[in-house]
Motif scaffolding. Sequence first.
Motif, PDB file in Angstrom:
ATOM      1  N   ALA A  41       9.971 -23.308   5.235  1.00 18.44           N
ATOM      2  CA  ALA A  41       9.636 -23.924   3.947  1.00 18.44           C
ATOM      3  C   ALA A  41      10.093 -23.202   2.529  1.00 18.44           C
ATOM      4  O   ALA A  41      10.759 -23.732   1.789  1.00 18.44           O
ATOM      5  CB  ALA A  41       8.010 -24.174   3.858  1.00 18.44           C
ATOM      6  N   GLY A 100       8.346 -24.702  -1.891  1.00 18.18           N
ATOM      7  CA  GLY A 100       8.330 -24.218  -0.395  1.00 18.18           C
ATOM      8  C   GLY A 100       7.650 -23.041  -0.113  1.00 18.18           C
ATOM      9  O   GLY A 100       6.939 -23.023   0.906  1.00 18.18           O
ATOM     10  N   ILE A 123      19.446 -32.463   2.512  1.00 18.05           N
ATOM     11  CA  ILE A 123      18.567 -31.846   3.287  1.00 18.05           C
ATOM     12  C   ILE A 123      17.304 -32.846   3.559  1.00 18.05           C
ATOM     13  O   ILE A 123      16.874 -32.717   4.930  1.00 18.05           O
ATOM     14  CB  ILE A 123      17.810 -30.624   2.528  1.00 18.05           C
ATOM     15  CG1 ILE A 123      18.913 -29.762   2.198  1.00 18.05           C
ATOM     16  CG2 ILE A 123      16.784 -29.624   3.393  1.00 18.05           C
ATOM     17  CD1 ILE A 123      18.415 -28.469   1.145  1.00 18.05           C
ATOM     18  N   LEU A 124      16.877 -33.347   2.626  1.00 19.95           N
ATOM     19  CA  LEU A 124      15.668 -34.343   2.976  1.00 19.95           C
ATOM     20  C   LEU A 124      15.940 -35.403   3.916  1.00 19.95           C
ATOM     21  O   LEU A 124      15.257 -35.649   5.178  1.00 19.95           O
ATOM     22  CB  LEU A 124      15.097 -34.966   1.627  1.00 19.95           C
ATOM     23  CG  LEU A 124      13.958 -36.048   1.591  1.00 19.95           C
ATOM     24  CD1 LEU A 124      12.619 -35.562   2.091  1.00 19.95           C
ATOM     25  CD2 LEU A 124      13.780 -36.630   0.079  1.00 19.95           C
ATOM     26  N   ALA A 155      17.139 -26.091  -1.813  1.00 16.23           N
ATOM     27  CA  ALA A 155      17.198 -27.103  -2.654  1.00 16.23           C
ATOM     28  C   ALA A 155      17.529 -26.954  -4.024  1.00 16.23           C
ATOM     29  O   ALA A 155      17.753 -27.903  -4.799  1.00 16.23           O
ATOM     30  CB  ALA A 155      15.699 -27.744  -2.341  1.00 16.23           C
ATOM     31  N   ALA A 176      16.352 -34.119   7.454  1.00 18.66           N
ATOM     32  CA  ALA A 176      15.079 -33.490   7.884  1.00 18.66           C
ATOM     33  C   ALA A 176      14.488 -34.630   8.754  1.00 18.66           C
ATOM     34  O   ALA A 176      13.810 -34.752   9.824  1.00 18.66           O
ATOM     35  CB  ALA A 176      14.344 -32.817   6.966  1.00 18.66           C
ATOM     36  N   ALA A 218      10.802 -29.124   5.470  1.00 19.00           N
ATOM     37  CA  ALA A 218      11.631 -29.687   4.329  1.00 19.00           C
ATOM     38  C   ALA A 218      11.341 -31.258   3.729  1.00 19.00           C
ATOM     39  O   ALA A 218      11.296 -31.099   2.280  1.00 19.00           O
ATOM     40  CB  ALA A 218      13.032 -29.982   4.953  1.00 19.00           C
ATOM     41  N   TYR A 245      19.667 -31.406  -2.923  1.00 16.78           N
ATOM     42  CA  TYR A 245      18.393 -31.605  -1.956  1.00 16.78           C
ATOM     43  C   TYR A 245      18.245 -32.794  -1.265  1.00 16.78           C
ATOM     44  O   TYR A 245      17.660 -33.005  -0.337  1.00 16.78           O
ATOM     45  CB  TYR A 245      16.851 -31.451  -2.782  1.00 16.78           C
ATOM     46  CG  TYR A 245      16.662 -32.751  -3.738  1.00 16.78           C
ATOM     47  CD1 TYR A 245      15.885 -33.742  -2.977  1.00 16.78           C
ATOM     48  CD2 TYR A 245      17.373 -33.337  -4.948  1.00 16.78           C
ATOM     49  CE1 TYR A 245      15.755 -35.097  -3.856  1.00 16.78           C
ATOM     50  CE2 TYR A 245      16.932 -34.276  -5.530  1.00 16.78           C
ATOM     51  CZ  TYR A 245      16.068 -35.215  -4.909  1.00 16.78           C
ATOM     52  OH  TYR A 245      15.940 -36.332  -5.324  1.00 16.78           O
ATOM     53  N   LEU A 291      10.212 -31.251  -0.746  1.00 13.67           N
ATOM     54  CA  LEU A 291      11.504 -31.940  -1.228  1.00 13.67           C
ATOM     55  C   LEU A 291      10.970 -33.275  -1.862  1.00 13.67           C
ATOM     56  O   LEU A 291      11.719 -33.724  -2.689  1.00 13.67           O
ATOM     57  CB  LEU A 291      12.615 -31.849  -0.264  1.00 13.67           C
ATOM     58  CG  LEU A 291      13.101 -30.644   0.070  1.00 13.67           C
ATOM     59  CD1 LEU A 291      14.588 -30.656   0.754  1.00 13.67           C
ATOM     60  CD2 LEU A 291      13.216 -29.509  -1.074  1.00 13.67           C
ATOM     61  N   TRP A 316      14.299 -23.856   2.555  1.00 13.07           N
ATOM     62  CA  TRP A 316      14.599 -25.213   2.358  1.00 13.07           C
ATOM     63  C   TRP A 316      14.487 -25.190   0.722  1.00 13.07           C
ATOM     64  O   TRP A 316      15.196 -25.796   0.248  1.00 13.07           O
ATOM     65  CB  TRP A 316      13.419 -26.075   2.896  1.00 13.07           C
ATOM     66  CG  TRP A 316      14.093 -26.339   4.338  1.00 13.07           C
ATOM     67  CD1 TRP A 316      12.745 -26.449   5.378  1.00 13.07           C
ATOM     68  CD2 TRP A 316      15.208 -26.483   5.048  1.00 13.07           C
ATOM     69  NE1 TRP A 316      13.212 -26.687   6.607  1.00 13.07           N
ATOM     70  CE2 TRP A 316      14.608 -26.354   6.646  1.00 13.07           C
ATOM     71  CE3 TRP A 316      16.209 -26.196   4.766  1.00 13.07           C
ATOM     72  CZ2 TRP A 316      15.584 -26.252   7.391  1.00 13.07           C
ATOM     73  CZ3 TRP A 316      17.425 -26.193   5.801  1.00 13.07           C
ATOM     74  CH2 TRP A 316      17.045 -26.499   7.081  1.00 13.07           C
TER      75      TRP A 316
END
Length: 376
Positions: free
Chosen positions: A55, A323, A70-71, A62, A74, A106, A67, A110, A58
């Motif tokens: 966490a 995170g 990544i979101l 981000a 995930a 993540a 971001y 996020l 990530w």
Amino acid sequence: MLLLAAAAAAAGQTAILAFLPTLVDSGAAGLAPRTHDFHVASLTTVHPFAALLLAPFWGRLADRMDYRIILRTALIVLALATAPIGAVSLPALYLLRALAGMASAAIIPLALLSASSAVPERGEQAKRFTWLTAFVFLGDMAGPLLAEGSAALTPRTPLLMVGLGIAVVAILLGLAHLPPRCVACPEIRHPRASSRPATSPLLLIALVGGGGLAAIHVALLVTRAGDAPSRETIAWMLSLCGFAMLAAQLFLARVAWLVTMPRRLAGLTLALLAASLFLFPLGHAALPLAGIIFVAGWSSASLRLVTSFWIGGNTVPSGAGLGLQHAAASVGQALAPLALAFTSPRGQPVILWSIGSFALLLLLVLPLAWRGAKAG
């Protein structure tokens, strides 16, 4: 779509809990009771342990890149880690739980970052945090029930339908427009930022809030007396806990306590969590246990909201801060089941009472968390 993403991440964690004893039996038959309980508790621990490790990473990532990539990635990983459960060996089950924990680490922070990035007013930001956290707990509540429905359709892979549902959310989120973080835009910053509270006490509160509830969850699952609840009873009690967590968010959405009196809110909920931890080992009938679990869920949810809102940043939302808060909550969720895994059934109350005592101790440090702030 962010609300659904947060709910999907939470459902991916709780959907499997009631099935863990059965999955351990099918993955490794003939285990001694202590070894069986160890695997049940360890599999509960793997998910938050992976989350606490990833966490903060990530969150920092981000803050430095888009971001949204990544979101969305995930969510896809979470779907892939959920669907095959039941058709894999015990070592593979550990791996899938770790992947799910990495993904949820993540998704939830996020989603909070995305929803609050462009909000110019602290009260409106609080509402967004509250509703997103509410959907996290909606997912907690719905996860066990969705899993039971999925198991009725595909008994050999009981979470297949849950995984497909998460995949649908991932596709829809990929098509949805998400706002850029835009930290360089001065017009989205708060013109008057409130005093920033100390982070360390809030991280400890997040830790005990996550650990206390996780300890109660695992104590439900591992071997108890001869009147141990059935899998169906465990499922509805876990859903009741999720309902309490959701109800806490809906209540806090109607009041301004998160902004006007966070210290009093944190103190009250710490006391309620401590009370539920002290009383849980003494309850055996279903009705008293249900009441204790409801109080534990309500208080843990409130503590999570308070800490995420105040750690996440006052001027510009911080992915790193969110995170870090998620990692702190995951530390408690990982350590409490691990402690129970190495403890005999007779020693379980000691673990629960120790966490409750720590919650009471944190009441003494609350003034340090909001020193110099209008905390209420």
